[in-house]
Write a protein that holds these residues in place. Sequence first.
Motif, PDB file in Angstrom:
ATOM      1  N   PRO A 149      -3.715 -14.247  -0.774  1.00  6.38           N
ATOM      2  CA  PRO A 149      -2.626 -13.277  -0.606  1.00  6.38           C
ATOM      3  C   PRO A 149      -1.778 -13.292  -1.865  1.00  6.38           C
ATOM      4  CG  PRO A 149      -2.213 -15.259   0.688  1.00  6.38           C
ATOM      5  CD  PRO A 149      -3.605 -15.386   0.142  1.00  6.38           C
ATOM      6  N   SER A 150      -1.240 -12.126  -2.260  1.00  7.15           N
ATOM      7  CA  SER A 150      -0.624 -12.043  -3.583  1.00  7.15           C
ATOM      8  C   SER A 150       0.883 -12.064  -3.570  1.00  7.15           C
ATOM      9  CB  SER A 150      -1.091 -10.792  -4.312  1.00  7.15           C
ATOM     10  OG  SER A 150      -0.392  -9.668  -3.840  1.00  7.15           O
ATOM     11  N   GLY A 151       1.487 -12.349  -2.432  1.00  7.56           N
ATOM     12  CA  GLY A 151       2.937 -12.452  -2.455  1.00  7.56           C
ATOM     13  C   GLY A 151       3.606 -11.562  -1.437  1.00  7.56           C
ATOM     14  N   PRO A 152       4.880 -11.271  -1.663  1.00  5.90           N
ATOM     15  CA  PRO A 152       5.726 -10.708  -0.603  1.00  5.90           C
ATOM     16  C   PRO A 152       5.384  -9.284  -0.197  1.00  5.90           C
ATOM     17  CG  PRO A 152       6.935 -10.828  -2.694  1.00  5.90           C
ATOM     18  CD  PRO A 152       5.624 -11.531  -2.902  1.00  5.90           C
ATOM     19  N   VAL A 153       4.600  -8.563  -0.978  1.00  6.27           N
ATOM     20  CA  VAL A 153       4.405  -7.152  -0.645  1.00  6.27           C
ATOM     21  C   VAL A 153       3.040  -6.846  -0.039  1.00  6.27           C
ATOM     22  CG1 VAL A 153       6.142  -6.171  -2.142  1.00  6.27           C
ATOM     23  CG2 VAL A 153       3.918  -6.751  -3.098  1.00  6.27           C
ATOM     24  N   GLY A 154       2.356  -7.881   0.445  1.00  9.89           N
ATOM     25  CA  GLY A 154       1.164  -7.629   1.251  1.00  9.89           C
ATOM     26  C   GLY A 154      -0.104  -7.362   0.475  1.00  9.89           C
ATOM     27  N   GLN A 157     -14.059 -11.091 -13.284  1.00 12.62           N
ATOM     28  CA  GLN A 157     -13.202  -9.925 -13.052  1.00 12.62           C
ATOM     29  C   GLN A 157     -12.202 -10.261 -11.962  1.00 12.62           C
ATOM     30  OE1 GLN A 157     -15.478  -6.346 -12.380  1.00 12.62           O
ATOM     31  NE2 GLN A 157     -13.713  -5.028 -12.792  1.00 12.62           N
ATOM     32  N   MET A 158     -10.974  -9.783 -12.131  1.00  8.77           N
ATOM     33  CA  MET A 158     -10.007  -9.950 -11.063  1.00  8.77           C
ATOM     34  C   MET A 158      -9.419  -8.612 -10.658  1.00  8.77           C
ATOM     35  SD  MET A 158      -6.337 -11.056 -12.385  1.00  8.77           S
ATOM     36  CE  MET A 158      -5.857 -10.031 -10.990  1.00  8.77           C
ATOM     37  N   PHE A 159      -9.127  -8.501  -9.371  1.00  9.95           N
ATOM     38  CA  PHE A 159      -8.508  -7.311  -8.809  1.00  9.95           C
ATOM     39  C   PHE A 159      -7.240  -7.714  -8.063  1.00  9.95           C
ATOM     40  CE2 PHE A 159     -13.119  -6.652  -8.686  1.00  9.95           C
ATOM     41  CZ  PHE A 159     -13.263  -5.433  -9.317  1.00  9.95           C
ATOM     42  N   HIS A 160      -6.203  -6.933  -8.235  1.00  5.81           N
ATOM     43  CA  HIS A 160      -5.013  -7.065  -7.392  1.00  5.81           C
ATOM     44  C   HIS A 160      -5.018  -5.840  -6.477  1.00  5.81           C
ATOM     45  CE1 HIS A 160      -0.315  -7.572  -7.251  1.00  5.81           C
ATOM     46  NE2 HIS A 160      -0.906  -8.007  -6.164  1.00  5.81           N
ATOM     47  N   LEU A 161      -5.320  -6.086  -5.207  1.00  6.75           N
ATOM     48  CA  LEU A 161      -5.379  -4.992  -4.238  1.00  6.75           C
ATOM     49  C   LEU A 161      -4.041  -4.849  -3.539  1.00  6.75           C
ATOM     50  CD1 LEU A 161      -8.825  -5.791  -2.525  1.00  6.75           C
ATOM     51  CD2 LEU A 161      -8.358  -4.494  -4.619  1.00  6.75           C
ATOM     52  N   MET A 162      -3.607  -3.603  -3.384  1.00  5.24           N
ATOM     53  CA  MET A 162      -2.341  -3.342  -2.686  1.00  5.24           C
ATOM     54  C   MET A 162      -2.620  -2.454  -1.480  1.00  5.24           C
ATOM     55  SD  MET A 162       0.049  -4.961  -4.280  1.00  5.24           S
ATOM     56  CE  MET A 162       1.656  -4.181  -4.143  1.00  5.24           C
ATOM     57  N   PRO A 163      -1.875  -2.684  -0.395  1.00  6.15           N
ATOM     58  CA  PRO A 163      -2.117  -1.882   0.811  1.00  6.15           C
ATOM     59  C   PRO A 163      -1.675  -0.426   0.619  1.00  6.15           C
ATOM     60  CG  PRO A 163      -0.242  -3.357   1.132  1.00  6.15           C
ATOM     61  CD  PRO A 163      -0.824  -3.695  -0.212  1.00  6.15           C
ATOM     62  N   THR A 164      -2.392   0.478   1.244  1.00  5.74           N
ATOM     63  CA  THR A 164      -1.992   1.887   1.265  1.00  5.74           C
ATOM     64  C   THR A 164      -1.366   2.202   2.628  1.00  5.74           C
ATOM     65  OG1 THR A 164      -4.088   2.642   2.193  1.00  5.74           O
ATOM     66  CG2 THR A 164      -3.964   2.483  -0.208  1.00  5.74           C
ATOM     67  N   PRO A 165      -0.582   3.279   2.709  1.00  5.69           N
ATOM     68  CA  PRO A 165      -0.003   3.657   4.012  1.00  5.69           C
ATOM     69  C   PRO A 165      -1.077   3.920   5.070  1.00  5.69           C
ATOM     70  CG  PRO A 165       1.036   4.885   2.223  1.00  5.69           C
ATOM     71  CD  PRO A 165      -0.138   4.156   1.617  1.00  5.69           C
ATOM     72  N   GLN A 166      -2.283   4.250   4.624  1.00  4.80           N
ATOM     73  CA  GLN A 166      -3.380   4.553   5.563  1.00  4.80           C
ATOM     74  C   GLN A 166      -4.060   3.286   6.094  1.00  4.80           C
ATOM     75  OE1 GLN A 166      -3.302   6.049   2.351  1.00  4.80           O
ATOM     76  NE2 GLN A 166      -2.108   7.760   3.189  1.00  4.80           N
ATOM     77  N   GLY A 167      -3.564   2.114   5.668  1.00  9.61           N
ATOM     78  CA  GLY A 167      -4.153   0.879   6.186  1.00  9.61           C
ATOM     79  C   GLY A 167      -5.332   0.370   5.375  1.00  9.61           C
ATOM     80  N   SER A 168      -5.553   1.002   4.217  1.00  9.33           N
ATOM     81  CA  SER A 168      -6.620   0.531   3.347  1.00  9.33           C
ATOM     82  C   SER A 168      -5.995  -0.167   2.131  1.00  9.33           C
ATOM     83  CB  SER A 168      -7.476   1.724   2.927  1.00  9.33           C
ATOM     84  OG  SER A 168      -8.577   1.271   2.178  1.00  9.33           O
ATOM     85  N   PHE A 169      -6.753  -0.328   1.071  1.00 11.25           N
ATOM     86  CA  PHE A 169      -6.248  -0.949  -0.153  1.00 11.25           C
ATOM     87  C   PHE A 169      -6.592  -0.072  -1.353  1.00 11.25           C
ATOM     88  CE2 PHE A 169      -6.673  -4.636   2.620  1.00 11.25           C
ATOM     89  CZ  PHE A 169      -5.532  -5.371   2.314  1.00 11.25           C
ATOM     90  N   PHE A 170      -5.768  -0.152  -2.387  1.00  9.44           N
ATOM     91  CA  PHE A 170      -6.173   0.412  -3.677  1.00  9.44           C
ATOM     92  C   PHE A 170      -6.056  -0.688  -4.728  1.00  9.44           C
ATOM     93  CE2 PHE A 170      -2.379   1.025  -6.339  1.00  9.44           C
ATOM     94  CZ  PHE A 170      -1.353   0.812  -5.426  1.00  9.44           C
ATOM     95  N   VAL A 171      -6.709  -0.471  -5.860  1.00 11.74           N
ATOM     96  CA  VAL A 171      -6.714  -1.445  -6.955  1.00 11.74           C
ATOM     97  C   VAL A 171      -5.517  -1.166  -7.863  1.00 11.74           C
ATOM     98  CG1 VAL A 171      -7.978  -2.356  -8.931  1.00 11.74           C
ATOM     99  CG2 VAL A 171      -9.228  -1.598  -6.896  1.00 11.74           C
ATOM    100  N   LEU A 172      -4.511  -2.060  -7.818  1.00 14.99           N
ATOM    101  CA  LEU A 172      -3.366  -1.908  -8.713  1.00 14.99           C
ATOM    102  C   LEU A 172      -3.685  -2.508 -10.085  1.00 14.99           C
ATOM    103  CD1 LEU A 172      -0.403  -1.156  -9.249  1.00 14.99           C
ATOM    104  CD2 LEU A 172       0.249  -3.364  -8.257  1.00 14.99           C
TER     105      LEU A 172
END
Lengths: 123, 123
Positions: B71-76, B99-114
């Motif tokens: 988990p990457s911290g306070p923002v999910g 390779q590293m990815f930081h994934l962030m949640p989307t409002p639709q309940g999925s993730f995008f690559v930040l």
Amino acid sequence: MDPDAVSKAFVEHYYTTFDTNRGNLANLYQESSMLTFEGEKIQGSQNIVAKLAGLPFQQCKHNITTVDCQPSGPVGGMLVFVSGNLTLAGEQHSLKFSQMFHLMPTPQGSFFVLNDIFRLNYA
Amino acid sequence: MDPDAVSKAFVEHYYTTFDTNRGNLANLYQESSMLTFEGEKIQGSQNIVAKLAGLPFQQCKHNITTVDCQPSGPVGGMLVFVSGNLTLAGEQHSLKFSQMFHLMPTPQGSFFVLNDIFRLNYA
């Protein structure tokens, strides 16, 4: 603040400390910090430093090949991605490794390591 | 949500898409996304996919060796760290990569690559 300069300074500090006195890495981590070391997850500053201090070699030398950094999102953190070679005392051949750090700002204007993932890259 | 299961599913989806039609990676990135590819920084979904689509090979195959996540911290968000081998069409020898990815949640309940940082690990 130049993120590239900060990440390079962090990397130099981290590996110099690792190679001279691993126990001194404790103040770079906090209770919320997590290390994944070769797939093993360890949480909290004390546990992380105990793991690093207990690695089965006395001396080592990290040589850094690449350092990449990116801002990590809305909360002001920084992602640092490192590749390099690790030489253990008494060993002729070095081991390739990759490591990533998620640095988070402290109220004192510095950073701590929230996330740390380390992997050897076997040939 | 099991983070390990999510990260493995993401990794499988990402590299299968990369190896079959790189252009389809566009919807995994957003305008805020950043890719560092072999030290070159590229921002935004369109620019990132243009970079990936323009790489000087037609076909490739990623074979994944390790996947670590935290988990990457306070923002999910979620950090995903991958190592593996990349084989280009017509080449006998594969290239090691991390390779590293930081994934962030989307409002639709999925993730995008930040954040996305890619490095070949030269021998």
